[in-house]
Design an enzyme around this catalytic site. Sequence first.
Site, PDB file in Angstrom:
ATOM      1  N   LYS A   1       0.857  -1.181   0.000  1.00  0.00           N
ATOM      2  CA  LYS A   1       0.000   0.000   0.000  1.00  0.00           C
ATOM      3  C   LYS A   1       0.900   1.239   0.000  1.00  0.00           C
ATOM      4  O   LYS A   1       1.972   1.158   0.573  1.00  0.00           O
ATOM      5  CB  LYS A   1      -0.828  -0.106   1.270  1.00  0.00           C
TER       6      LYS A   1
ATOM      7  N   ASP B   1      -3.375  -5.659   1.530  1.00  0.00           N
ATOM      8  CA  ASP B   1      -3.947  -4.761   2.529  1.00  0.00           C
ATOM      9  C   ASP B   1      -3.776  -5.505   3.844  1.00  0.00           C
ATOM     10  O   ASP B   1      -4.422  -6.541   4.063  1.00  0.00           O
ATOM     11  CB  ASP B   1      -5.430  -4.503   2.244  1.00  0.00           C
ATOM     12  N   HIS B   2      -2.910  -4.993   4.711  1.00  0.00           N
ATOM     13  CA  HIS B   2      -2.530  -5.840   5.849  1.00  0.00           C
ATOM     14  C   HIS B   2      -3.676  -6.087   6.832  1.00  0.00           C
ATOM     15  O   HIS B   2      -3.613  -6.984   7.653  1.00  0.00           O
ATOM     16  CB  HIS B   2      -1.280  -5.281   6.560  1.00  0.00           C
TER      17      HIS B   2
ATOM     18  N   HIS C   1      -8.133   0.029   4.261  1.00  0.00           N
ATOM     19  CA  HIS C   1      -8.428  -0.750   5.472  1.00  0.00           C
ATOM     20  C   HIS C   1      -9.914  -0.721   5.858  1.00  0.00           C
ATOM     21  O   HIS C   1     -10.515  -1.757   6.116  1.00  0.00           O
ATOM     22  CB  HIS C   1      -7.601  -0.233   6.654  1.00  0.00           C
TER      23      HIS C   1
ATOM     24  N   LYS D   1      -6.203   9.659  14.037  1.00  0.00           N
ATOM     25  CA  LYS D   1      -4.991   9.546  14.851  1.00  0.00           C
ATOM     26  C   LYS D   1      -5.215  10.319  16.141  1.00  0.00           C
ATOM     27  O   LYS D   1      -5.984  11.286  16.174  1.00  0.00           O
ATOM     28  CB  LYS D   1      -3.809  10.196  14.124  1.00  0.00           C
TER      29      LYS D   1
HETATM   30  C1  BG6 Z   1      -1.165   1.744   7.891  1.00  0.00           C
HETATM   31  C2  BG6 Z   1      -1.300   3.227   7.914  1.00  0.00           C
HETATM   32  O1  BG6 Z   1      -1.503   1.229   6.627  1.00  0.00           O
HETATM   33  O2  BG6 Z   1      -2.031   1.166   8.889  1.00  0.00           O
HETATM   34  C3  BG6 Z   1      -0.969   3.768   9.295  1.00  0.00           C
HETATM   35  O3  BG6 Z   1      -0.423   3.796   6.947  1.00  0.00           O
HETATM   36  C4  BG6 Z   1      -1.821   3.098  10.356  1.00  0.00           C
HETATM   37  O4  BG6 Z   1      -1.134   5.178   9.345  1.00  0.00           O
HETATM   38  C5  BG6 Z   1      -1.733   1.578  10.217  1.00  0.00           C
HETATM   39  O5  BG6 Z   1      -1.350   3.498  11.636  1.00  0.00           O
HETATM   40  C6  BG6 Z   1      -2.730   0.886  11.136  1.00  0.00           C
HETATM   41  O6  BG6 Z   1      -2.489  -0.494  11.127  1.00  0.00           O
HETATM   42  P1  BG6 Z   1      -2.619  -1.373  12.447  1.00  0.00           P
HETATM   43  O7  BG6 Z   1      -2.380  -2.752  11.985  1.00  0.00           O
HETATM   44  O8  BG6 Z   1      -1.599  -0.854  13.411  1.00  0.00           O
HETATM   45  O9  BG6 Z   1      -4.004  -1.144  12.951  1.00  0.00           O
END
Ligand code: BG6
Length: 502
Positions: free
Chosen positions: A163, A192-193, A255, A351
Amino acid sequence: MSRTAPGPCAMVIFGAGGDLTKRLVIPALYNLTKSGLLPQPFALIGVDHNPCDANGWRKGLHDFLESVVNQGGGEFEASSIDEEAWSRLAATMSYMSGDFSDPDTFSKLKSQLDERDRNEHLNGSALFYLAVPDRFFGPLVESLSAAGLTKDARGWRRVVIEKPFGHDLESAKALNDTVLGHLSEDQVFRIDHFLGKETVQNIMALRFANGLFEPIWNRDRIDHVQITVAETIGIEERGKFYEATGALRDMVPNHLFQLLAMTAMEPPAAFDAESVRDKKAELFRAVHQVQPSEAVRGQYGAGTIDGKKVRAYCEEDHVALNSFVETYAALRLRVDNWRWAGVPFYLRTGKRLTKRWTEIAIRFKDAPLMLFGAESAKVLKDNWLILQIQPEEGIRLKFNAKKPGPEMDLDSVAMDFRYKDWFHEAPAVGYETLLYDCMQGDATLFQRADQVESSWRVVDPLIKAWNTAPKEEFPNYTAGTPGPGAADALLAKDGRAWRPIP
Ligand code: BG6
């Protein structure tokens, strides 16, 4: 379903010296090694512009894992490193330094890959992982193709793209054109993690492994849905990236839309990549483009998080003092299909909010008739099904029950399922399943070109509108609070309210 180790392959990581590689990719490969799921045989080639060698690369990665084990602070959770497993992984590693814009880098890579393939019997299969800033995605695919690395008569060749996939509809289309000019769709794995999170995958199990929910999963029984991804972290060291990105682009079409898709898609005909992705794409196509009147943006001012004072967004490093980049976004989505017509989906992310908290909350309609008198009606609470994604992992059902005693007094109660009470989860950074699936060629948890484009299409009017300074003064919320007041007004207009972020 028990898993077996994937067949022989090589994996080439571009950006071998980067943050993503050390924080997530290598720890995930290490966890796969520990659970016996590393491909057999396997060759791991790191490529980066920094001069280094295999030993230096291995040592840097091992030092990082040790530092996380000793001091915490990363996704990798372990009380010690299993040195035997690490040695097995380390033995597969080689390193190549090279400039990504130099064709010579790719001919050298080809020689190294061919040599390892010959010596280690990799059957020609290779996964190219682009753990690099997004400006390199297109050029890297072009260079891999020009060097003849995207095809092999004996095995498969696949490319994993991180991403962000584009910055808006136009750039996502352009990137898809470039990528698909050299690769076929089944060679492309857009990550997309969020889809690597167990609790996100569990939404499909909840919906499609149980007969219980489907009859009430629609506009007849559901009043609305709230999807919240709240973070306490600020922008960390990523001021430059964030100034060019903002909360909407960073989180929503990727996400939050994946959470939306898991919740709202139609049941697929089969649990295979194309059936599942067809249903997600169909859902995104049914979502209206969001207009500025259906959304709220915010930016945090200085405040207190977990008892510590934190600075305002516009005082962060590499951020303009008068920046109007949003660190919070809330949207009201309309899904125009038979299942969801008239059911709003409210999405919010930000955030520096009160608490790290991700959930999907489904609010059911009220009982059609109040049998228990006016007094009882006053205390009755809404029925909610809450899918808790992180840091709590579980499912909560909230309903009303009778309080013990002679009167018909009611109160709101909850039934809770917590993952940790039922399952022992091996420590994971969230990339294990995703990497394993790429090596197996299973694209179910990856984004297809049309999905990416339809997601950008939904938020495109907002991206364009938010390119201008907001009418309201920024900052408009204090760090450590649930976000701007205007986001409450967005729901209040519809006679609804956000669930408190706990
Ligand atoms: C990332 C964003 O893809 O996902 C970050 O760029 C965000 O800004 C993060 O903090 C959130 O991922 P997770 O797995 O920590 O909830």
